[in-house]
Motif scaffolding. Structure first.
Motif, PDB file in Angstrom:
ATOM      1  N   TYR A 250       0.997  -1.223   0.057  1.00  0.00           N
ATOM      2  CA  TYR A 250      -0.038   0.084   0.196  1.00  0.00           C
ATOM      3  C   TYR A 250       0.565   1.308   0.450  1.00  0.00           C
ATOM      4  O   TYR A 250       1.739   1.167   1.221  1.00  0.00           O
ATOM      5  CB  TYR A 250      -0.987  -0.332   1.381  1.00  0.00           C
ATOM      6  CG  TYR A 250      -2.110  -1.151   1.380  1.00  0.00           C
ATOM      7  CD1 TYR A 250      -2.966  -0.687   0.608  1.00  0.00           C
ATOM      8  CD2 TYR A 250      -1.836  -2.253   2.016  1.00  0.00           C
ATOM      9  CE1 TYR A 250      -4.456  -1.699   0.705  1.00  0.00           C
ATOM     10  CE2 TYR A 250      -2.898  -3.718   1.131  1.00  0.00           C
ATOM     11  CZ  TYR A 250      -3.653  -3.226   1.274  1.00  0.00           C
ATOM     12  OH  TYR A 250      -4.605  -4.489   0.833  1.00  0.00           O
ATOM     13  N   GLY A 251       1.235   1.789  -1.061  1.00  0.00           N
ATOM     14  CA  GLY A 251       1.981   3.090  -0.933  1.00  0.00           C
ATOM     15  C   GLY A 251       3.358   2.517  -1.576  1.00  0.00           C
ATOM     16  O   GLY A 251       3.803   1.474  -1.929  1.00  0.00           O
ATOM     17  N   GLU A 252       4.224   3.025   0.231  1.00  0.00           N
ATOM     18  CA  GLU A 252       5.726   2.433  -0.078  1.00  0.00           C
ATOM     19  C   GLU A 252       5.495   1.096   0.744  1.00  0.00           C
ATOM     20  O   GLU A 252       6.875   0.610   1.550  1.00  0.00           O
ATOM     21  CB  GLU A 252       6.970   3.218   0.103  1.00  0.00           C
ATOM     22  CG  GLU A 252       7.067   4.585  -1.032  1.00  0.00           C
ATOM     23  CD  GLU A 252       7.306   3.763  -2.585  1.00  0.00           C
ATOM     24  OE1 GLU A 252       8.542   2.362  -2.361  1.00  0.00           O
ATOM     25  OE2 GLU A 252       6.416   4.546  -3.371  1.00  0.00           O
ATOM     26  N   ALA A 253       4.561   0.943   2.007  1.00  0.00           N
ATOM     27  CA  ALA A 253       4.612   0.406   2.511  1.00  0.00           C
ATOM     28  C   ALA A 253       4.260  -1.248   2.254  1.00  0.00           C
ATOM     29  O   ALA A 253       3.083  -0.906   1.481  1.00  0.00           O
ATOM     30  CB  ALA A 253       3.266   1.166   4.077  1.00  0.00           C
ATOM     31  N   LEU A 254       4.559  -1.828   3.162  1.00  0.00           N
ATOM     32  CA  LEU A 254       4.527  -3.427   2.837  1.00  0.00           C
ATOM     33  C   LEU A 254       4.375  -4.488   4.079  1.00  0.00           C
ATOM     34  O   LEU A 254       4.610  -3.879   5.187  1.00  0.00           O
ATOM     35  CB  LEU A 254       5.622  -4.572   2.572  1.00  0.00           C
ATOM     36  CG  LEU A 254       6.612  -4.083   0.968  1.00  0.00           C
ATOM     37  CD1 LEU A 254       8.068  -4.706   1.074  1.00  0.00           C
ATOM     38  CD2 LEU A 254       6.010  -4.079  -0.115  1.00  0.00           C
ATOM     39  N   PHE A 255       3.109  -5.317   3.696  1.00  0.00           N
ATOM     40  CA  PHE A 255       2.138  -5.680   5.022  1.00  0.00           C
ATOM     41  C   PHE A 255       2.265  -7.167   5.098  1.00  0.00           C
ATOM     42  O   PHE A 255       2.073  -7.715   3.535  1.00  0.00           O
ATOM     43  CB  PHE A 255       0.881  -5.004   4.909  1.00  0.00           C
ATOM     44  CG  PHE A 255       0.831  -3.641   5.435  1.00  0.00           C
ATOM     45  CD1 PHE A 255       0.744  -3.764   6.835  1.00  0.00           C
ATOM     46  CD2 PHE A 255       0.541  -3.222   3.930  1.00  0.00           C
ATOM     47  CE1 PHE A 255       0.886  -2.209   7.624  1.00  0.00           C
ATOM     48  CE2 PHE A 255       0.728  -1.768   4.534  1.00  0.00           C
ATOM     49  CZ  PHE A 255       0.714  -1.200   6.594  1.00  0.00           C
ATOM     50  N   LYS A 256       2.771  -8.256   5.379  1.00  0.00           N
ATOM     51  CA  LYS A 256       2.861  -9.886   5.661  1.00  0.00           C
ATOM     52  C   LYS A 256       2.491 -10.300   5.823  1.00  0.00           C
ATOM     53  O   LYS A 256       2.418 -10.045   7.150  1.00  0.00           O
ATOM     54  CB  LYS A 256       4.111  -9.727   5.401  1.00  0.00           C
ATOM     55  CG  LYS A 256       4.850 -11.105   5.426  1.00  0.00           C
ATOM     56  CD  LYS A 256       6.711 -11.018   5.431  1.00  0.00           C
ATOM     57  CE  LYS A 256       7.036 -12.457   5.106  1.00  0.00           C
ATOM     58  NZ  LYS A 256       8.566 -12.729   5.153  1.00  0.00           N
ATOM     59  N   ILE A 257       1.710 -11.829   5.768  1.00  0.00           N
ATOM     60  CA  ILE A 257       1.195 -12.753   6.336  1.00  0.00           C
ATOM     61  C   ILE A 257       2.009 -13.991   6.143  1.00  0.00           C
ATOM     62  O   ILE A 257       1.987 -14.411   4.707  1.00  0.00           O
ATOM     63  CB  ILE A 257      -0.218 -12.572   6.717  1.00  0.00           C
ATOM     64  CG1 ILE A 257      -1.010 -13.677   7.537  1.00  0.00           C
ATOM     65  CG2 ILE A 257      -0.513 -12.713   5.476  1.00  0.00           C
ATOM     66  CD1 ILE A 257      -2.352 -13.799   7.578  1.00  0.00           C
ATOM     67  N   GLY A 258       2.750 -14.516   7.294  1.00  0.00           N
ATOM     68  CA  GLY A 258       3.667 -15.679   6.490  1.00  0.00           C
ATOM     69  C   GLY A 258       2.848 -17.110   7.587  1.00  0.00           C
ATOM     70  O   GLY A 258       2.842 -16.477   9.046  1.00  0.00           O
ATOM     71  N   LEU A 259       3.549 -18.115   7.265  1.00  0.00           N
ATOM     72  CA  LEU A 259       3.137 -19.432   8.249  1.00  0.00           C
ATOM     73  C   LEU A 259       4.411 -20.325   8.193  1.00  0.00           C
ATOM     74  O   LEU A 259       4.524 -20.511   6.826  1.00  0.00           O
ATOM     75  CB  LEU A 259       2.393 -20.081   7.763  1.00  0.00           C
ATOM     76  CG  LEU A 259       1.210 -21.507   8.393  1.00  0.00           C
ATOM     77  CD1 LEU A 259       1.044 -20.387   9.665  1.00  0.00           C
ATOM     78  CD2 LEU A 259       0.757 -22.130   7.333  1.00  0.00           C
ATOM     79  N   THR A 260       4.566 -20.451   9.301  1.00  0.00           N
ATOM     80  CA  THR A 260       6.445 -21.413   8.822  1.00  0.00           C
ATOM     81  C   THR A 260       5.655 -23.091   9.599  1.00  0.00           C
ATOM     82  O   THR A 260       4.918 -22.400  10.680  1.00  0.00           O
ATOM     83  CB  THR A 260       7.176 -20.799   9.111  1.00  0.00           C
ATOM     84  OG1 THR A 260       7.614 -20.379  10.895  1.00  0.00           O
ATOM     85  CG2 THR A 260       7.546 -20.121   7.716  1.00  0.00           C
ATOM     86  N   TYR A 261       6.088 -24.095   8.972  1.00  0.00           N
ATOM     87  CA  TYR A 261       6.461 -24.984   9.838  1.00  0.00           C
ATOM     88  C   TYR A 261       7.478 -25.405   9.919  1.00  0.00           C
ATOM     89  O   TYR A 261       8.967 -25.531   8.914  1.00  0.00           O
ATOM     90  CB  TYR A 261       5.642 -26.283   8.865  1.00  0.00           C
ATOM     91  CG  TYR A 261       5.645 -27.358   9.852  1.00  0.00           C
ATOM     92  CD1 TYR A 261       4.948 -27.519  10.586  1.00  0.00           C
ATOM     93  CD2 TYR A 261       5.909 -28.542   9.449  1.00  0.00           C
ATOM     94  CE1 TYR A 261       5.015 -28.794  11.871  1.00  0.00           C
ATOM     95  CE2 TYR A 261       6.204 -29.905   9.366  1.00  0.00           C
ATOM     96  CZ  TYR A 261       5.689 -30.473  10.867  1.00  0.00           C
ATOM     97  OH  TYR A 261       5.707 -31.369  11.214  1.00  0.00           O
ATOM     98  N   ASN A 262       7.513 -25.870  10.863  1.00  0.00           N
ATOM     99  CA  ASN A 262       9.757 -26.466  11.783  1.00  0.00           C
ATOM    100  C   ASN A 262       9.555 -28.012  12.303  1.00  0.00           C
ATOM    101  O   ASN A 262       8.235 -28.363  12.923  1.00  0.00           O
ATOM    102  CB  ASN A 262      10.842 -25.935  12.506  1.00  0.00           C
ATOM    103  CG  ASN A 262      11.541 -26.338  12.972  1.00  0.00           C
ATOM    104  OD1 ASN A 262      11.887 -27.042  14.425  1.00  0.00           O
ATOM    105  ND2 ASN A 262      12.865 -26.455  12.464  1.00  0.00           N
ATOM    106  N   THR A 263      10.239 -29.317  12.364  1.00  0.00           N
ATOM    107  CA  THR A 263      10.025 -30.248  11.916  1.00  0.00           C
ATOM    108  C   THR A 263      12.244 -30.309  12.678  1.00  0.00           C
ATOM    109  O   THR A 263      12.107 -30.346  11.389  1.00  0.00           O
ATOM    110  CB  THR A 263       9.182 -31.598  11.161  1.00  0.00           C
ATOM    111  OG1 THR A 263       9.658 -32.711  12.208  1.00  0.00           O
ATOM    112  CG2 THR A 263      10.197 -30.886  10.077  1.00  0.00           C
TER     113      THR A 263
END
Length: 214
Positions: free
Chosen positions: A179-192
């Motif tokens: 949005y303009g110069e701003a970045l918005f992030k949603i992430g999902l990680t799985y570790n084993t």
């Protein structure tokens, strides 16, 4: 010795972050640098000496990545808490990394595609009450991202322990919207991970972040 190692890690991290910032202002092309501030929360299961426990985790990180032609450099600092049976272990982390990149994704416009392969060195200091210990982990990983248009980007990646491959693996995916110069992030990680037949674990972590590209 632990203090000496910590000072070296902090000094190296400062040098790399300083190099990222100076390079971005001095000679980098627009879009060569990204900065992220992220928070995370998650849960998982741990088997210690053949006994199973549930764990909760949460934390935050500040990181940056800089591209120079077909090479990238990254660095980050962070802190997290892991709670197991009412006992909380705090981990402070510093990370430096370098690797090769093919192509380039513009996260502002949501265009382009890139693939990265590199190595990260992670220095951790673990605190449990008055007890403190340090550990250094080296990981190798692959990541890819591609623009979806209209400022949207999807990315995924995989990393594993360098010294003992495929015994400690992390898989991740993220969606980023500008949005303009701003970045918005949603992430999902799985570790084993598997240490031996009596010791192993896994966790799933949700990450929310805000950043910028310049």
């Amino acid at each position: 010795m632990e203090n000496y190692i910590k000072k070296i890690s902090t000094f190296t991290l400062n040098i790399i972050i300083g190099g990222i910032l100076l390079s971005s202002y001095a000679f980098a092309k627009p879009g060569d640098t990204r900065i992220w501030l992220q928070g995370s929360t998650g849960s998982g299961d741990v088997k210690l000496n053949n006994t199973n426990y549930s764990v909760d985790t949460g934390g935050g990180t500040l990181s940056g990545i800089f591209y120079a032609d077909q090479v990238y450099f990254e660095a980050g600092i962070g802190s997290s808490d892991l709670t197991l049976s009412g006992v909380t272990i705090t981990s402070d982390m510093t990370m430096v990394g370098v690797g090769f990149v093919s192509g380039r994704t513009d996260y502002i416009t949501g265009s382009g595609e890139e693939s990265r392969f590199g190595i990260n060195i992670i220095d951790m200091e673990l605190t449990l009450g008055s007890y403190t210990s340090s550990a250094t982990v080296t990981e190798i990983g692959y990541g890819s991202s591609f623009g979806l248009g209209d400022g949207a980007t999807f990315g995924f990646g995989f990393s594993t322990d360098f010294d003992d491959p495929f015994t400690d693996n992390t898989y991740g995916a993220s969606f980023i919207k500008s949005y303009g110069e701003a970045l918005f992030k949603i992430g999902l990680t799985y570790n084993t991970y598997v240490t031996d037949a009596r010791n192993s674990g896994n966790s799933t972590v949700l990450t929310l972040g805000i950043g910028t590209q310049f």
